[in-house]
Design a protein around this motif. Structure first.
Motif, PDB file in Angstrom:
ATOM      1  N   MET A 174       0.825  -1.213   0.000  1.00 46.03           N
ATOM      2  CA  MET A 174       0.000   0.000   0.000  1.00 46.03           C
ATOM      3  C   MET A 174       0.857   1.260   0.000  1.00 46.03           C
ATOM      4  N   TYR A 178       0.094   3.533  -3.516  1.00 46.18           N
ATOM      5  CA  TYR A 178      -0.832   4.674  -3.476  1.00 46.18           C
ATOM      6  C   TYR A 178      -0.343   5.873  -4.287  1.00 46.18           C
ATOM      7  N   GLU A 182      -2.150   7.699  -7.791  1.00 45.40           N
ATOM      8  CA  GLU A 182      -2.440   9.127  -7.942  1.00 45.40           C
ATOM      9  C   GLU A 182      -1.875   9.648  -9.261  1.00 45.40           C
ATOM     10  N   VAL A 297      -6.659   1.348  -2.497  1.00 46.25           N
ATOM     11  CA  VAL A 297      -5.660   2.362  -2.844  1.00 46.25           C
ATOM     12  C   VAL A 297      -6.114   3.163  -4.053  1.00 46.25           C
ATOM     13  N   LYS A 300      -9.130   5.256  -3.064  1.00 47.93           N
ATOM     14  CA  LYS A 300      -8.741   6.390  -2.228  1.00 47.93           C
ATOM     15  C   LYS A 300      -8.262   7.562  -3.102  1.00 47.93           C
TER      16      LYS A 300
END
Length: 579
Positions: A174, A178, A182, A297, A300
């Motif tokens: 993770m 992550y 993005e 992930v 999010k």
């Protein structure tokens, strides 16, 4: 995920029902190894066929009940997640419609499209998965650990060690994945924006023949998306085999330790078999949990992008309302008092500096000046796309800051510099400002705007327009745009260089018709043409955001050098009487 609180009351019951079904399915799955242990220990080992039948029927009943729970939760989760996605898309689009201009300037349209499609789909898939398998995985994993511990605590210690190793691997995965997800979403934004820009400027690309340049730009963005995708996926590719290896090692240790314990007589064959099945269930659950965290992930990252849109600044809040009935029966005066303004996020150079003028209700004003002098900025401030940094803008004697944005715009009809039409019929586009318009109102607006050409087509007002009015010429789009504003019958009419694509004769005819049909309206012409400015009751001259002159045509010829230069360049040399 505070932005989703509003949806909790609507989806609480079906969500709870899905979780109950998931729990029921997990419970049925956990009963299987226990029943199998009884079949081996009480049936096969003791050679009791009745025990085999009895525990076999229990096992079959548990499997059937688990299947029923699974079908039910699949139906609920699919329905709820898709409804949630539809609600979220609607709310996001509604939010975009209420964006302040500053908010619209911050996020590119390509990025907004990605957020309303790809990011919302990611959230919907996560919710669907959460209701279907995300709850089942931890329930099955924890349940298998508990039941395995009850069967034989010493063997269960191996399971705890495997869980600890997997938890560590998940945490590292993770932390690494992550930031990559993005960057992946941002790379997708760039690709969407690039495609959108090409489609909007396709005629210009064809005219200049810049295919290779556009291809190179797209290739650069597309390669960036590819690399970001590989970078994100490689983390999963690397860690998934490690997770499988950890679980496999656990199974081998159970077999080895179990065989030693069986030789010592401290465990029976049924318990070992049950442990193997529980270990398989835990392995399956761990792989599910891995997918859960990978999805989490990505979700999010998508959630933060959606939240950025949801929390963007809305249009200016309402204060004092100017009612429609108070405004539409008569024209409204317009005045600017010591107005200065610089675009937010720009160079900081004021687009307007200390501008003051007034237009009496029912009269007309022309705003003229060189390119970049701030003419269109006046229109943006008047309809409150932006608020002035200093000074005040008055509508009907009231400061527009004290009026709701909706009421300000309801009383102003704007024809923008760039004519923008939408897919649909001509009638749909013209009646934008007044959906309930009668046929004679539509025809009068069409005639006044000089858009009678549309009535000679086969479908007339029902003719279909492509997106952006691509099947019309620039002048045709401008005339339909003018008709759309005229049918609104607003007290204030602002035409921002709205006839730039028309020839001088057509433009003069449209201008005369507008002034004749809107005698009670306050009309503001933002123009580059002196011929248009001369027809107005007063003329405002701007240069470099500053007011250089205000008055009638004759007065400005005598007192304003900027206006004289514009007039001379467009209509020829000045006579001695004009100097």
């Amino acid at each position: 995920m505070n932005i989703y609180r509003k949806y909790i009351p609507k989806y609480w019951l079906p969500f709870t029902a899905a979780v109950i079904c998931v729990a029921g399915e997990a419970g049925c799955d956990l009963l299987g190894p226990a029943f199998m242990s009884h079949i081996i220990n009480n049936g096969i080992e003791k050679q009791s066929l009745a025990a085999v039948y009895r525990w076999g029927l229990y096992m079959l009943a548990a499997t059937a009940a688990g299947a029923l729970f699974a079908v039910t939760r699949n139906i609920i989760s699919s329905t709820v997640s898709q409804h949630f996605g539809a609600d979220l898309r609607y709310d996001l689009f509604n939010k975009v419609l209420r964006f302040s201009t500053q908010s619209a300037d911050k996020i590119e349209s390509g990025s907004l499209i990605t957020r309303m499609t790809n990011d919302i789909s990611q959230v919907v898939n996560f919710i669907n998965g959460m209701m279907r398998i995300f709850f089942k995985a931890p329930l099955t994993c924890i349940g298998s650990m508990v039941l395995a511990s009850l069967l034989n605590f010493r063997l269960s210690l191996i399971i705890y060690a495997v869980i600890a190793a997997v938890a560590l691997l998940l945490f590292i995965s993770m932390k690494l994945s992550y930031p990559r997800y993005e960057l992946l979403q941002k790379a997708m934004d760039k690709v969407n924006t690039r495609v959108e820009e090409y489609l909007m400027g396709i005629r210009l690309v064809k005219a200049f023949g810049t295919y290779s340049s556009e291809t190179e730009k797209f290739e650069k963005d597309n390669t960036g998306l590819y690399r970001k995708n590989v970078s994100a996926q490689i983390i999963i590719t690397f860690f998934s085999p490690l997770l499988t290896l950890s679980s496999g090692c656990g199974t081998v240790l159970i077999l080895y330790t179990g065989s030693r314990m069986f030789t010592a007589g401290s465990v029976n064959p049924g318990e070992i078999s049950a442990f193997i099945v529980y270990m398989a269930q835990i392995l399956s659950s761990l792989l599910m949990i891995t997918n859960i965290f990978n999805n989490f992930v990505r979700t999010k990252a998508s959630n933060e992008r959606i939240a950025e849109v949801i929390t963007m600044q809305d249009d200016f809040p309402a204060a004092e309302a100017l009612s429609v009935t108070q405004a539409v029966h008569a024209a409204l005066s317009v005045s600017f008092s010591n107005v200065s303004f610089a675009y937010p996020g720009g160079s900081g150079t004021p687009a307007l500096r200390d501008i003051s003028f007034s237009v009496k209700s029912g009269s007309s004003l022309a705003v003229i000046g060189p390119t970049g002098s701030g003419k269109s900025t006046l229109a943006w401030l008047l309809i409150r796309l932006y608020d002035a940094d200093t000074g005040s803008v008055m509508l009907g004697g009231k400061n527009i800051r004290s009026l709701s944005v909706n009421d300000v715009r309801r009383n102003i009809a704007l024809v923008p510099q760039k004519a923008q039409l939408f897919s649909g019929t001509v009638r749909d586009n013209i009646t934008w400002g007044k959906r309930e318009a009668e046929e004679d109102e539509i025809l009068r607006a069409v005639h006044t705007a000089g858009a009678d050409f549309i009535l000679t087509t086969e479908d007339g007002l029902e003719a279909e327009l492509g997106s952006g009015g691509v099947n019309l010429s620039g002048g045709q789009k401008q005339r339909l745009s003018i008709a759309r504003a005229l049918i609104k019958n607003a007290p204030v009419l602002v035409l921002d260089d709205a006839t730039s694509a028309l020839d001088a004769i057509t433009e003069a005819g449209v201008r005369r018709a507008i002034l004749s049909e809107n005698k009670n309206a306050t009309v503001i012409f933002i123009t580059q043409r002196c011929s248009t400015a001369m027809a107005a009751d007063a003329i405002l001259v701007l240069e470099d955001g500053m007011m250089r002159g205000y008055g009638t045509h004759d007065e400005l010829l005598r007192t304003c050098s900027v206006y004289r230069d514009i007039f001379s360049s467009q209509l020829g040399g000045l006579t001695d009487g004009d100097r």
